[in-house]
Design an enzyme around this catalytic site. Structure first.
Site, PDB file in Angstrom:
ATOM      1  N   HIS A   1      13.584   1.794  -3.953  1.00 20.33           N
ATOM      2  CA  HIS A   1      13.304   0.361  -3.829  1.00 20.33           C
ATOM      3  C   HIS A   1      13.367  -0.387  -5.152  1.00 20.33           C
ATOM      4  O   HIS A   1      12.849  -1.508  -5.256  1.00 20.33           O
ATOM      5  CB  HIS A   1      11.951   0.136  -3.152  1.00 20.33           C
ATOM      6  CG  HIS A   1      12.024   0.242  -1.662  1.00 20.33           C
ATOM      7  ND1 HIS A   1      12.146  -0.850  -0.839  1.00 20.33           N
ATOM      8  CD2 HIS A   1      12.058   1.325  -0.851  1.00 20.33           C
ATOM      9  CE1 HIS A   1      12.220  -0.458   0.422  1.00 20.33           C
ATOM     10  NE2 HIS A   1      12.164   0.859   0.439  1.00 20.33           N
TER      11      HIS A   1
ATOM     12  N   ASP B   1       2.359  -4.978  -0.690  1.00 21.37           N
ATOM     13  CA  ASP B   1       2.584  -5.496   0.657  1.00 21.37           C
ATOM     14  C   ASP B   1       3.384  -4.528   1.517  1.00 21.37           C
ATOM     15  O   ASP B   1       3.263  -4.525   2.743  1.00 21.37           O
ATOM     16  CB  ASP B   1       3.325  -6.838   0.595  1.00 21.37           C
ATOM     17  CG  ASP B   1       2.434  -7.957   0.092  1.00 21.37           C
ATOM     18  OD1 ASP B   1       1.205  -7.881   0.297  1.00 21.37           O
ATOM     19  OD2 ASP B   1       2.946  -8.912  -0.513  1.00 21.37           O
TER      20      ASP B   1
ATOM     21  N   GLU C   1      -3.433 -14.301   0.004  1.00 20.10           N
ATOM     22  CA  GLU C   1      -2.079 -14.559  -0.489  1.00 20.10           C
ATOM     23  C   GLU C   1      -1.659 -15.967  -0.060  1.00 20.10           C
ATOM     24  O   GLU C   1      -2.427 -16.704   0.569  1.00 20.10           O
ATOM     25  CB  GLU C   1      -1.081 -13.510   0.027  1.00 20.10           C
ATOM     26  CG  GLU C   1      -1.212 -12.151  -0.639  1.00 20.10           C
ATOM     27  CD  GLU C   1      -0.008 -11.245  -0.417  1.00 20.10           C
ATOM     28  OE1 GLU C   1       1.031 -11.731   0.113  1.00 20.10           O
ATOM     29  OE2 GLU C   1      -0.085 -10.058  -0.779  1.00 20.10           O
TER      30      GLU C   1
END
Length: 563
Positions: A143, A203, A314
């Protein structure tokens, strides 16, 4: 090497022209009966020929040496005694990452079965000395955004192959010992069996421990618990010399702090001891909308500083979305369905406050009372309140559900030119006014996160570069690009947009720091770290002096001795 060759060719060409001019002058003078010196001209030409011949031989020698060096590397790696193994072919997977912009093929991929496999491999490269171009990169779940886990003609270590049984320790200060290649989702599942869970998250949970700890690890819990790197007790690290060292606040503290947020520059994390806490079973997941950023940010800052508050905070920027609340109804229920149905989001710039309140099933009534009290302190648009009660694991793993949908539409394995910025509180209004007023016109290319963090929850001895102020905002532009497009969702357009944002930040002197940083020159890296650069360089010299590790970060070019 080509630059040296062209320099020598250019220099010799100029000398040849100058020598030809001298020879021509000497011949002309001879016709006029003047004293001439043809031997000087001939000597110069002879010297030039000698120099050219020498340079050609030297370059040929270096090319042969490099070719012999690289051709011998696979053979030398095969001599290592490992529990795991190398693959030298079909390693194309190691050229791909989530960013989808860089594709460097390694010479070999190590599939380690033990920490000693990793240590032996790095020590082997270290022992080859500065004459070797070989580098080593640790790859987690792929990632990275800018090729940070790639190693052109080097060795990529597939960290997920390093399997260790998780060790959960209960008690008054519970923790878990995990492999650096373990996924956070697996840690969550295993720790929940004991009624425990890590305190701080990202997240997206399908990331490796070593990957997030090498950056920071930020999500909506970080305002309270700090990033993931603030919740680590101990690390096991393999340095750029092939040494296996345990480190913590009390033992090898300089390495411990350096590796946390160190972008893989000082060592590869092979094991981590992560702090745990009692886990709730349920989460009330809430979203409300604002039309004014000042009110939105004021409420955010109030909530992250309050003693009793939400457990997750958030924010999102939403621009030009049609039927926004209706689109969210698949996951949320409006508090007032009639008023929600009348709300129009078309053509507007809105700010979404996203909140989570943790509780156990028997505490539902108390949790609802606390939520009502906290929301009464906020000045959101009343008709936009939507909420959903979900399990703790479903809430934390919520992005995975989106991933499955995106994969089904072919939108996951495409370029993701993300831009993540940490912005001082005093400059966030300037940033929002310019970026969401003049640069970005809609958010259809991906989510845009905006939420504040408390610097007091970060350890300033780690390697992470942060803004100077006590409160700063994370702004995450999580764009995806359509490969065949030439419009506003094209890679070229999004990269140009990102560049405009960075240029504005620099011109306006906002004091912004990149999170998951990417730069192309060492001067830019030095500016990024600021006064911490000297410590960063010292740690590199101490733990990876040959610049073997994490070449994809492009911080320290490998110094190579060719002779």
């Amino acid at each position: 090497m080509p630059s040296l060759f062209y320099f020598c060719v250019l220099r010799n060409t100029k000398k040849q022209r100058r020598g030809s001019a001298l020879a021509f002058t000497s011949s002309r003078d001879k016709k006029k009966g003047k004293m001439t010196y043809p031997s000087v001209s001939l000597l110069r030409q002879t010297n030039l020929l000698f120099i050219r011949s020498f340079m050609i031989l030297l370059l040929s020698f270096l090319a042969i040496k490099l070719n012999l060096c690289f051709s011998s590397i696979p053979s030398s790696l095969k001599t290592l005694h490992l529990l795991g193994h190398f693959t030298f072919n079909e390693n194309e997977f190691a050229t791909r990452d989530f960013g989808g912009q860089y594709h460097f093929l390694p010479m070999a991929v190590l599939h380690p079965k033990s920490v000693s496999d990793i240590a032996a491999t790095i020590k082997h490269v270290w022992q080859r000395g500065p004459g070797s171009e070989l580098t080593v990169a640790a790859r987690g779940n792929g990632h990275s955004l800018q090729g940070q886990a790639q190693a052109q003609r080097g060795i990529v270590i597939k960290m997920e192959a390093l399997r260790r049984e998780m060790q959960i320790h209960t008690g008054t200060k519970p923790y878990v010992d995990v492999s650096g290649g373990e996924l956070w989702i697996n840690i969550l599942r295993e720790s929940l069996k004991y009624g425990l869970a890590p305190k701080s998250w990202t997240d997206y949970l399908h990331l490796t421990v070593g990957g997030t700890l090498s950056n920071a690890g930020i999500s909506g819990q970080a305002f309270r618990h700090g990033p993931q790197i603030s919740n680590v007790h101990q690390l096991e690290v393999v340095t750029g010399k092939g040494e296996v060292l345990n480190c913590s606040e009390q033992q090898n503290a300089d390495l411990f702090h350096g590796v946390l947020g160190g972008l893989g520059q000082f060592g590869i994390i092979t094991q981590a001891r992560i702090s745990l806490e009692p886990a709730p079973t349920r989460v009330m997941w809430i979203r409300v909308l604002y039309s004014d950023f000042s009110t939105f940010s004021r409420d955010q800052e109030h909530l992250i500083s309050a003693g009793k508050t939400f457990d997750y905070i958030e924010g999102l920027v939403v621009m030009n979305k049609t039927g926004l609340l209706n689109n969210w109804r698949s996951s949320f229920n409006p508090k007032d369905p009639v008023q929600a149905s009348r709300f129009k989001s078309d053509g507007r710039t809105l700010f979404c406050l996203e909140l989570g309140k943790y509780f156990n099933s028997e505490e539902t009534d108390v949790a609802n009372q606390e939520i009502e009290m906290l929301l009464s302190q906020c000045s959101y648009i009343p008709s936009t309140l939507i909420q959903s009660e979900v399990s703790y694991i479903d809430f934390l793993d919520r992005v995975h559900a989106s991933e499955l949908k995106m994969r089904s539409r072919g939108l996951w394995e495409i370029p993701h030119p993300w831009l993540n910025l940490l912005i001082p509180r005093s400059k966030i209004h300037n940033f929002v006014q310019e970026v969401f007023g003049n640069i970005i016109t809609d958010t259809s290319n991906g989510p845009v996160l905006v939420y504040p963090l408390n610097k007091s929850k970060w350890n300033n001895r780690t390697s992470v570069a942060l803004p100077e102020e006590d409160t700063f905002y994370l702004v995450a532009l999580l764009s995806h690009a359509v490969p065949s497009s030439t419009g506003t969702d094209s890679l070229e357009h999004i990269l140009a947009q990102n560049e405009r944002i960075l240029n504005f930040c620099e011109a306006a002197h906002l004091g912004v720091k990149q999170y998951l940083p990417h730069y192309t020159t060492q001067d830019q890296w030095q500016a990024h770290f600021g006064p911490r650069w000297e410590v960063f360089v010292r740690r590199k010299s101490a733990y990876d002096p040959l610049a073997i590790l994490a070449p994809g970060q492009r911080i320290f070019p490998k110094a190579i001795s060719y002779l």
